[in-house]
Write an enzyme that holds these catalytic residues in place. Structure first.
Site, PDB file in Angstrom:
ATOM      1  N   CYS A  44      97.850  34.496  22.573  1.00 31.93           N
ATOM      2  CA  CYS A  44      98.830  33.833  22.565  1.00 31.93           C
ATOM      3  C   CYS A  44     100.423  34.904  22.511  1.00 31.93           C
ATOM      4  O   CYS A  44     100.034  35.887  22.060  1.00 31.93           O
ATOM      5  CB  CYS A  44      99.334  32.792  21.347  1.00 31.93           C
ATOM      6  SG  CYS A  44      98.078  31.626  21.069  1.00 31.93           S
ATOM      7  N   GLY A  76      99.364  34.270  27.664  1.00 31.80           N
ATOM      8  CA  GLY A  76      98.984  32.809  27.538  1.00 31.80           C
ATOM      9  C   GLY A  76      99.568  32.073  28.569  1.00 31.80           C
ATOM     10  O   GLY A  76     100.583  31.871  28.667  1.00 31.80           O
ATOM     11  N   ASN A 153     100.549  33.572  16.792  1.00 30.66           N
ATOM     12  CA  ASN A 153      99.554  34.290  17.454  1.00 30.66           C
ATOM     13  C   ASN A 153      98.519  34.571  16.508  1.00 30.66           C
ATOM     14  O   ASN A 153      98.583  35.241  15.404  1.00 30.66           O
ATOM     15  CB  ASN A 153     100.452  35.307  18.167  1.00 30.66           C
ATOM     16  CG  ASN A 153      99.132  36.373  18.774  1.00 30.66           C
ATOM     17  OD1 ASN A 153      99.618  37.453  18.760  1.00 30.66           O
ATOM     18  ND2 ASN A 153      98.284  35.948  19.258  1.00 30.66           N
ATOM     19  N   GLY A 154      97.368  34.355  16.933  1.00 32.65           N
ATOM     20  CA  GLY A 154      96.094  34.677  16.086  1.00 32.65           C
ATOM     21  C   GLY A 154      95.116  33.681  15.667  1.00 32.65           C
ATOM     22  O   GLY A 154      95.390  32.542  16.555  1.00 32.65           O
ATOM     23  N   TYR A 317      93.477  45.966  27.033  1.00 34.66           N
ATOM     24  CA  TYR A 317      93.450  45.022  28.095  1.00 34.66           C
ATOM     25  C   TYR A 317      94.568  44.160  27.761  1.00 34.66           C
ATOM     26  O   TYR A 317      95.073  43.702  28.750  1.00 34.66           O
ATOM     27  CB  TYR A 317      91.987  44.411  27.571  1.00 34.66           C
ATOM     28  CG  TYR A 317      91.723  43.109  28.703  1.00 34.66           C
ATOM     29  CD1 TYR A 317      91.104  43.434  30.083  1.00 34.66           C
ATOM     30  CD2 TYR A 317      92.424  41.762  28.437  1.00 34.66           C
ATOM     31  CE1 TYR A 317      90.858  42.526  30.900  1.00 34.66           C
ATOM     32  CE2 TYR A 317      91.923  40.904  29.461  1.00 34.66           C
ATOM     33  CZ  TYR A 317      91.284  41.002  30.482  1.00 34.66           C
ATOM     34  OH  TYR A 317      90.914  40.147  31.250  1.00 34.66           O
TER      35      TYR A 317
END
Length: 533
Positions: A44, A76, A153-154, A317
């Site tokens: 995210c 996301g 986020n996570g 990535y």
């Protein structure tokens, strides 16, 4: 079991046992319908912005947050949301969120409703909860002290104690989202905190952080303040930017007056919104943003025997190439990965190329280190649908081939080194190799600018199960034969760690470290607990 005193082998064995015993929903990210089945998926993105000086501001905060989310769209694409506040009242916020991409969710009409002097936003890819409207963020909850908005986020690991505390207070949880759990946790003040003069949000956040050590980056908004929070391991990224006058150009931002501040998962969108990179949040840091600027209000320490565990796959990535981590641009780290790969797995060839665009930076590094020319051999068709929509493996592989065309003049009769950033399931590289051979390539050698993925991630990245990861099925020689390559080699774990440190800013070694769990099975916070509900 204490992971600090356990060998990686025993951790991996324990993980295998847990995968057999525990319900899969607790450990495998739930894939929404139509999800990409050929590669990794990002987690995210979070973003926040606040205007400095007199309010109401002349800065369109809603637009700033929206453009910030556009820059984070790669993190996301399933849902998004923006919440803004005038800063005058804590009773309610302006909210717009829904399923889909930013450009489909926000238009002139919706942006007119998102007026305010501060705001936060979120791009979502589902990890711990399904892809449904109810799980769209930011989460907004109404507390005794007014509305509270949270973007996360996570993915929380070992948060059973936190869930128990929330449920024992009589608070119900309507979703399986970690973000809702965080929001409800912050709504209730811990018993040992005195709040005679109003809510002590930093103390509440600290209490949450002691119960949930990782993995998260948060932006929390209440009335006229934004709090930015990074977990004690620094697993997920979070950085601060300064909105500067439009005419500043490339001038030094530290001497320019601040028109506002932003906080973001990545710095890649700062220039496009007139902001300049300031710094990253430290692991465990809680930063408070007001109209007067920002300040650190607390730092929650992790145990002395634990090292920082920044997700190394942000470099490989996930992050956009123009983002900055640890004082260096992601592009330069990927370039170094290519150089290190050339040192570890050299070969004689005519040209070096990449799978666009993921392997391009590493390919340039490989070419420079090998003194070989770089040439494009694949042309990407940007208007072909994503490969996950095909109903079978065979058609899916054909779909991958249709995404690319071969530049025959660069390919014919050549020995090619083709660089990609990673191999997950191994579905996509075979059709690409066949395409190059059909275009006349004499040899095709595959080099991967990261180690083989062997383990799932429990910290917010959608990495498939062990059984789906091709690295657990075939060694490099077997995989080369399987995909039709003349040879195949990965960058080593040691080489990857070395590469990402070449250009990083100098720091205390005790304050540096990387999470390589998906590569080694060594999880910084141990394996997830079995939840009781």
């Amino acid at each position: 079991m204490n992971p600090s005193t356990t060998s990686p082998k025993s951790v991996r064995n324990d993980q295998l046992q847990r995968e057999k015993v525990f319900p899969q929903k607790n450990y495998k990210q739930i894939q929404p319908e139509g999800e990409n089945v050929t590669g990794l998926t990002c987690e995210c993105g979070v973003f926040g912005a606040i205007a400095c000086g007199e309010w109401p501001t002349q800065i369109d905060i809603g637009q700033v947050v929206c453009l910030g989310l556009v820059a984070l769209q790669h993190r996301g694409q399933e849902s998004a949301g923006i919440v803004t506040s005038t800063g005058k009242t804590s009773k309610n916020f302006s909210v717009h969120k829904g399923m889909g991409m930013i450009n489909n969710l926000f238009n002139d009409d919706t942006m007119k409703k998102l007026k305010g002097n501060l705001g936060i936003g979120h791009n979502r890819y589902s990890t711990s909860a399904a892809s449904e409207m109810v799980n769209c963020q930011p989460f907004v909850v109404h507390t005794a002290h007014g509305a509270l908005a949270i973007a996360h986020n996570g993915e929380l690991v070992n948060c059973e104690s936190l869930r128990k505390e929330v449920l024992e207070r009589g608070v119900g949880l309507s979703t399986h989202s970690d973000s809702e759990l965080i929001a409800q946790s912050l709504c209730c003040a811990p018993l040992d905190i005195s709040e005679h003069d109003g809510p002590n949000w930093p103390a509440r956040i600290r209490h949450f952080m002691t119960l949930a050590p990782l993995s998260y980056s948060l932006v929390v908004m209440h009335k006229d303040k934004i709090y930015a929070v990074r977990d004690t391991y620094g697993n997920r990224p979070l950085c601060i930017g300064k909105i500067v006058p439009i005419g500043l150009g490339a001038g030094k931002p530290d001497v320019a007056p601040a028109e506002g501040y932003v906080v973001s998962s990545e710095s890649c969108g700062f220039l496009s919104i007139g902001a300049r990179y300031v710094r990253e949040l430290e692991p465990g840091e809680i930063v408070e943003f007001t109209r007067n600027g920002f300040r650190t209000v607390d730092i929650v320490e992790r145990p002395d025997y634990k090292r920082m565990a920044f997700c190394i796959f942000e470099y490989v990535y996930f992050a956009r190439a123009d983002s900055i981590f640890e004082g260096q641009m992601v592009y330069s780290a990927r370039l170094q990965c290519g150089r290190e790969l050339a040192r570890e797995s050299p070969l004689d060839a005519d040209i070096v190329s990449s799978v666009p665009e993921s392997g391009t930076a590493a390919a340039h590094g490989f070419a420079r280190e090998s003194n070989l020319p770089f040439a494009e051999v694949l042309c990407k068709n940007r208007y072909v649908g994503r490969t996950f929509i095909q109903p079978s493996t065979r058609l899916r592989q054909l779909g991958v081939a249709k995404k690319f065309g071969a530049l025959a003049e660069n390919v014919e009769g050549k020995r090619i080194v083709l660089i990609d950033d990673s191999i997950v399931r191994g579905n996509t590289i075979g059709p690409i190799i066949k395409l190059l051979r059909d275009a006349g390539a004499k040899e095709v050698h595959i080099r991967i600018a990261s180690p083989p993925l062997l383990y799932p991630c429990y910290m917010g990245i959608n990495i498939p199960t062990r059984e789906e990861l091709i690295g657990n099925k075939l060694n490099p020689e077997q995989l080369a034969k399987h995909v039709g390559a003349d040879s195949l080699a990965y960058l080593s774990v040691e080489g990857l760690v070395k590469a990402v440190q070449v250009n990083k800013a100098q720091c205390n070694p005790s304050k540096s470290g990387y999470c390589t769990a998906c590569l080694t099975g060594d999880y910084p916070g141990g394996l997830p607990e079995d939840l009781s509900w």
